[in-house]
Design a protein around this motif. Sequence first.
Motif, PDB file in Angstrom:
ATOM      1  N   ILE A  53     -11.052   2.748 -23.758  1.00  0.00           N
ATOM      2  CA  ILE A  53     -12.000   3.329 -24.721  1.00  0.00           C
ATOM      3  C   ILE A  53     -13.324   3.657 -24.050  1.00  0.00           C
ATOM      4  O   ILE A  53     -13.963   4.662 -24.379  1.00  0.00           O
ATOM      5  CB  ILE A  53     -12.198   2.385 -25.922  1.00  0.00           C
ATOM      6  CG1 ILE A  53     -10.924   2.367 -26.765  1.00  0.00           C
ATOM      7  CG2 ILE A  53     -13.388   2.781 -26.767  1.00  0.00           C
ATOM      8  CD1 ILE A  53     -10.931   1.343 -27.871  1.00  0.00           C
ATOM      9  N   VAL A  56     -12.741   6.956 -22.372  1.00  0.00           N
ATOM     10  CA  VAL A  56     -12.579   7.987 -23.406  1.00  0.00           C
ATOM     11  C   VAL A  56     -13.939   8.314 -24.001  1.00  0.00           C
ATOM     12  O   VAL A  56     -14.246   9.485 -24.272  1.00  0.00           O
ATOM     13  CB  VAL A  56     -11.581   7.520 -24.491  1.00  0.00           C
ATOM     14  CG1 VAL A  56     -11.614   8.437 -25.705  1.00  0.00           C
ATOM     15  CG2 VAL A  56     -10.169   7.442 -23.928  1.00  0.00           C
ATOM     16  N   GLY A  57     -14.778   7.303 -24.190  1.00  0.00           N
ATOM     17  CA  GLY A  57     -16.117   7.519 -24.724  1.00  0.00           C
ATOM     18  C   GLY A  57     -16.975   8.379 -23.813  1.00  0.00           C
ATOM     19  O   GLY A  57     -17.767   9.190 -24.283  1.00  0.00           O
ATOM     20  N   THR A  60     -15.779  11.947 -24.271  1.00  0.00           N
ATOM     21  CA  THR A  60     -16.053  12.502 -25.602  1.00  0.00           C
ATOM     22  C   THR A  60     -17.532  12.406 -25.963  1.00  0.00           C
ATOM     23  O   THR A  60     -17.885  12.518 -27.134  1.00  0.00           O
ATOM     24  CB  THR A  60     -15.217  11.771 -26.667  1.00  0.00           C
ATOM     25  OG1 THR A  60     -15.560  10.383 -26.662  1.00  0.00           O
ATOM     26  CG2 THR A  60     -13.735  11.946 -26.446  1.00  0.00           C
ATOM     27  N   GLY A  64     -15.860   8.513 -28.680  1.00  0.00           N
ATOM     28  CA  GLY A  64     -14.739   7.581 -28.532  1.00  0.00           C
ATOM     29  C   GLY A  64     -15.155   6.129 -28.645  1.00  0.00           C
ATOM     30  O   GLY A  64     -14.329   5.260 -28.966  1.00  0.00           O
ATOM     31  N   TRP A  65     -16.417   5.835 -28.416  1.00  0.00           N
ATOM     32  CA  TRP A  65     -16.889   4.452 -28.483  1.00  0.00           C
ATOM     33  C   TRP A  65     -16.888   3.904 -29.901  1.00  0.00           C
ATOM     34  O   TRP A  65     -17.014   2.700 -30.105  1.00  0.00           O
ATOM     35  CB  TRP A  65     -18.266   4.326 -27.843  1.00  0.00           C
ATOM     36  CG  TRP A  65     -18.233   4.566 -26.359  1.00  0.00           C
ATOM     37  CD1 TRP A  65     -17.191   4.331 -25.510  1.00  0.00           C
ATOM     38  CD2 TRP A  65     -19.276   5.086 -25.559  1.00  0.00           C
ATOM     39  NE1 TRP A  65     -17.525   4.679 -24.232  1.00  0.00           N
ATOM     40  CE2 TRP A  65     -18.809   5.153 -24.224  1.00  0.00           C
ATOM     41  CE3 TRP A  65     -20.572   5.520 -25.819  1.00  0.00           C
ATOM     42  CZ2 TRP A  65     -19.571   5.615 -23.175  1.00  0.00           C
ATOM     43  CZ3 TRP A  65     -21.344   5.981 -24.766  1.00  0.00           C
ATOM     44  CH2 TRP A  65     -20.836   6.021 -23.458  1.00  0.00           C
ATOM     45  N   ALA A  67     -14.396   3.627 -31.593  1.00  0.00           N
ATOM     46  CA  ALA A  67     -13.158   2.854 -31.686  1.00  0.00           C
ATOM     47  C   ALA A  67     -13.390   1.364 -31.409  1.00  0.00           C
ATOM     48  O   ALA A  67     -12.572   0.532 -31.801  1.00  0.00           O
ATOM     49  CB  ALA A  67     -12.123   3.408 -30.712  1.00  0.00           C
TER      50      ALA A  67
END
Length: 164
Positions: A53, A56-57, A60, A64-65, A67
């Motif tokens: 994550i 991904v953050g 994005t 994404g953070w 999540a």
Amino acid sequence: MAQAHDNDAPRAQAFDPLSQPELFDGLRTKRIFAFFIDTIAIILLTCVAAVVIFFVGIFTLGLGWLAYAFLWQGVALLYTAFTLGGPASATPGMRAMGLEMRLWHGGRMYPLLAAVHLVLFWISVSVITPFVLLVSLFSDRKRLLHDIILGTLVINTPANGPLA
């Protein structure tokens, strides 16, 4: 005229503690140890998911953070749905302790029921905290409150392997 099918016939309760006591021997202790094994596995998976994550953050731009807010709940829910609701009807911790979960009539678990079982476990632990284990002292099959509500039970895996 409609024909009666096998599915329409009432089913007897499977796994009688009087005629099959070996299925219920040491169940509470094994279930507690299985819980700790599964908790460790979920913590490890949550750590791996947290790293994923994080990256991904970055890609994005921070979106994404979000999540992280439901990270451990999501990991635990997926872990339980796909292991307890899988073909073995047991989490890895339960398999390590020689346990499996079944429906009251002997059927296997499925992913949605496994997820609901986990949510009811969380609710029962939140409401009646340590007393959740006391229910099993008064149940002939050593079931907990959420097991009784959902019509499930935990048994020792028979010596000849998991039930079909």
